[in-house]
Write an enzyme that holds these catalytic residues in place. Sequence first.
Site, short mmCIF file in Angstrom:
data_model
loop_
_atom_site.label_atom_id
_atom_site.label_comp_id
_atom_site.label_asym_id
_atom_site.label_seq_id
_atom_site.Cartn_x
_atom_site.Cartn_y
_atom_site.Cartn_z
N GLU A 122 5.20 -26.20 -35.48
CA GLU A 122 4.99 -24.75 -35.42
C GLU A 122 5.17 -24.11 -36.80
O GLU A 122 4.46 -23.16 -37.14
CB GLU A 122 5.94 -24.14 -34.40
CG GLU A 122 5.58 -24.55 -32.97
CD GLU A 122 6.54 -24.01 -31.93
OE1 GLU A 122 6.13 -23.12 -31.15
OE2 GLU A 122 7.70 -24.47 -31.90
N GLU A 142 8.89 -31.70 -28.37
CA GLU A 142 9.86 -31.02 -27.51
C GLU A 142 9.52 -31.16 -26.03
O GLU A 142 10.37 -30.96 -25.17
CB GLU A 142 9.96 -29.53 -27.90
CG GLU A 142 8.69 -28.71 -27.70
CD GLU A 142 7.84 -28.64 -28.93
OE1 GLU A 142 7.68 -27.55 -29.49
OE2 GLU A 142 7.29 -29.70 -29.34
#
Length: 268
Positions: A122, A142
């Site tokens: 990200e 994740e």
Amino acid sequence: MTDPTDDSRDRTDPAVPFDHETVRYERDEGVAVVTVDRPESRNAIDDRTALGLRDAWRRFDTDDEALLGVLTGAGDDFCAGADLKQMDLEDREEGWLGCSRMRVDKPTVAAVEGHAVAGGLELALWCDLRVAAADATFGCFERRFGVPLVDGGTQRLPRLVGRGRALDMILTGRAVDAAEAHDWGLVDRVVDSGTALDAARELAAGIAAHPQTTVKSDRAALYDGLGESLETGLKVEAWHGTKALATADEGATRFAEGEGRGGESVDR
């Protein structure tokens, strides 16, 4: 929309040393390099590091000598995302990882070695461009631990690679190598292992050589037009373009006087 000529924001003093334990801010001429410095944890982001990233990019945005910013990680990896051993991040206005909801007014480049996964992916997506080593790895890791994407991944990734490919990464959590990432448009340059930062610096320096008023206004027009209709987007483009007319006139004069004829490069 943001006026690229607006200078009304609070400004930091670039002469004051940047003092953060796990984030470095270093400027070489017009290129500032922001380094996450936690190699022992694959540059995972804890709360102090998130604050360091926030402060580093605030400094960059108000540092008149910094024209381009490069984000990288110390050691062998770019960033492994949030530090799940600490779990001390806070949901601040600037984002969990410190900068993911910030918008700086100057171009940024991610220099990726090793892993850019979970929140590290990200952070790479937050940058305008991505230079990756040939053995770099990207992924929404994740997914394996039930951690949501909350630092822009669900929004920026599909804008780069399309909905289907973004869902492939987000839902499966699989690893994507640099070659596949480049094919998808997730990565803009693939370079030899160990050279990503040098290549990102070179790319940034090339952009910094152009007249910066229009670099910034065209970049702002692109971002402000995302998601808008073509009709609205053209108005956005025209609004930003009018802020750069003096620079355009100066460039046109240089061209009329013979500079840049025949396609040769012009360093400005």
